[in-house]
Scaffold this active site. Structure first.
Site, PDB file in Angstrom:
ATOM      1  N   LEU A  68      -2.415   4.256  -0.360  1.00 24.43           N
ATOM      2  CA  LEU A  68      -3.789   3.815  -0.573  1.00 24.43           C
ATOM      3  C   LEU A  68      -3.916   2.375  -0.078  1.00 24.43           C
ATOM      4  O   LEU A  68      -3.236   1.491  -0.572  1.00 24.43           O
ATOM      5  CB  LEU A  68      -4.143   3.894  -2.058  1.00 24.43           C
ATOM      6  CG  LEU A  68      -5.586   3.561  -2.437  1.00 24.43           C
ATOM      7  CD1 LEU A  68      -6.549   4.584  -1.840  1.00 24.43           C
ATOM      8  CD2 LEU A  68      -5.732   3.518  -3.951  1.00 24.43           C
ATOM      9  N   HIS A  69      -4.824   2.158   0.871  1.00 20.31           N
ATOM     10  CA  HIS A  69      -4.895   0.858   1.544  1.00 20.31           C
ATOM     11  C   HIS A  69      -6.059  -0.012   1.065  1.00 20.31           C
ATOM     12  O   HIS A  69      -5.864  -1.038   0.417  1.00 20.31           O
ATOM     13  CB  HIS A  69      -4.981   1.068   3.062  1.00 20.31           C
ATOM     14  CG  HIS A  69      -3.881   1.899   3.629  1.00 20.31           C
ATOM     15  ND1 HIS A  69      -2.563   1.498   3.629  1.00 20.31           N
ATOM     16  CD2 HIS A  69      -3.903   3.128   4.212  1.00 20.31           C
ATOM     17  CE1 HIS A  69      -1.811   2.436   4.196  1.00 20.31           C
ATOM     18  NE2 HIS A  69      -2.608   3.431   4.555  1.00 20.31           N
ATOM     19  N   GLY A  70      -7.288   0.345   1.400  1.00 16.98           N
ATOM     20  CA  GLY A  70      -8.439  -0.527   1.199  1.00 16.98           C
ATOM     21  C   GLY A  70      -8.615  -1.102  -0.190  1.00 16.98           C
ATOM     22  O   GLY A  70      -8.923  -2.305  -0.342  1.00 16.98           O
ATOM     23  N   THR A  98       0.826  -1.212   0.000  1.00 15.86           N
ATOM     24  CA  THR A  98       0.000   0.000   0.000  1.00 15.86           C
ATOM     25  C   THR A  98       0.858   1.259   0.000  1.00 15.86           C
ATOM     26  O   THR A  98       0.442   2.297  -0.512  1.00 15.86           O
ATOM     27  CB  THR A  98      -0.980   0.034   1.186  1.00 15.86           C
ATOM     28  OG1 THR A  98      -0.267   0.155   2.425  1.00 15.86           O
ATOM     29  CG2 THR A  98      -1.841  -1.214   1.219  1.00 15.86           C
TER      30      THR A  98
END
Length: 330
Positions: free
Chosen positions: A258-260, A212
């Site tokens: 950016l994770h999700g 991420t």
């Protein structure tokens, strides 16, 4: 460093395979809102059996409302939403209002929510949905702390046989921690629950900070969402612009990580992810390193390799795919 792509080990769906039956466990969160939007924009790839709100980025009352904010923004109806477990198994709840704002979805002016959650609890729904499904057919999209999933597996161990895989945004090895020097947030919120899931014997895919942090929301990438001309694109830009303030100050990069969205993008485009099968455990005994992922990436031990661990991701095609999914929405 590049190793074999994810599909060499994680067996993605082949062309012509039926859509995945998906259960999402989430605590939106701006970037998780984007992940949910990309999922509901992909009905030919996912059948969403239910969304279970978790406590984590903010408290459960807010995350339940935030799930409806996202669904209603996209004009999606008929997806049941459940309340997950409101606090960790053994520790006080830690939230991230300092990143996401008090509601968890600060940064965009959502209209008042219309939907209401189901009366059935998230744990009960998860058990029921799994038991009703054929063996090894359910995919769990795990975006948040793992309390609800751990409780369900503890109360009904038989559901493990109905789960094809758990794809989680969790953990870190090379990037270490983002809530403490040693721990990634989703695992730190409930390390004891994470330990239960990692020991479940279910096929696990871990998408950690190590990838991420390679996905950075540069201004050009955020502008591309607004340039789509739809309301969901504008919302994505505004939400991620709000939440990036903390990370830009923290890391000094050209864009916040950016994770999700790594979870749905892994399911849609697994060839973009590269890693290896490893053993992974969670520290639950030391306050200094509580929630640290002990990842045997270099295969020092002979412990069972229980996790496919992604180390690299191809960022440009990732953002192209994500933007194309958001373009499908209103």
């Amino acid at each position: 460093m590049r190793e074999h792509p994810a599909h060499a080990s994680a067996l993605p769906l082949e062309k012509g395979t039926p859509v995945r039956d998906l259960i999402c466990i989430t605590d939106p969160g701006q970037e998780q809102a984007v992940a949910l939007l990309s999922i509901v924009a992909s009905p030919h790839d996912f059948t969403v059996l239910g969304i279970i709100a978790s406590a984590g980025n903010t408290t459960l009352d807010h995350t339940v409302e935030n799930v409806f904010k996202v669904l209603e923004l996209a004009g999606v109806e008929g997806v049941p939403v459940y309340k997950g477990v409101p606090q960790p198994l053994l520790r006080p709840l830690v939230t991230a209002a300092h990143v996401h704002g008090e509601t968890g979805l600060d940064g965009y002016d959502f209209p008042p929510v219309v939907g209401t959650p189901e009366e059935e609890s998230g744990v009960s729904a998860l058990i029921r949905l799994c038991r009703a499904a054929p063996p090894h057919s359910i995919t769990i999209a795990q975006f948040s702390s793992m309390t609800t999933l751990a409780v369900a597996l503890s109360e009904a161990p038989d559901i493990a046989g109905h789960i094809a895989e758990i794809v989680m945004m969790a953990g870190a090895y090379f990037e270490v921690g983002n809530i403490t020097p040693a721990a990634e947030f989703n695992i730190y919120v409930d390390p004891h629950a994470a330990a239960i899931v990692l020991g479940s014997g279910i096929r696990l895919v871990m998408l950690p900070l190590d990838i991420t942090h390679q996905l950075r929301n540069t201004r050009a990438r955020l502008d591309a969402f607004s340039a789509l001309g739809n309301e969901c694109g504008r919302a994505v830009d505004q939400l991620l612009t709000f939440s990036e303030t903390f990370d830009l100050a923290k890391y000094g990069w050209d864009g916040a990580p950016l994770h999700g969205p790594v979870v749905p993008l892994y399911l849609l485009r697994p060839e973009l992810f590269h890693g290896r099968q490893i053993n992974a455990r969670v520290e639950t005994g030391s306050e200094l390193t509580m929630g640290m992922l002990v990842a045997d990436y270099w295969q020092i031990t002979d412990l069972p390799r229980n996790v496919f661990y992604a180390r690299d991701v191809d960022a440009d095609p990732f953002y192209e795919e994500l933007t194309a999914r958001i373009a499908r929405l209103r």
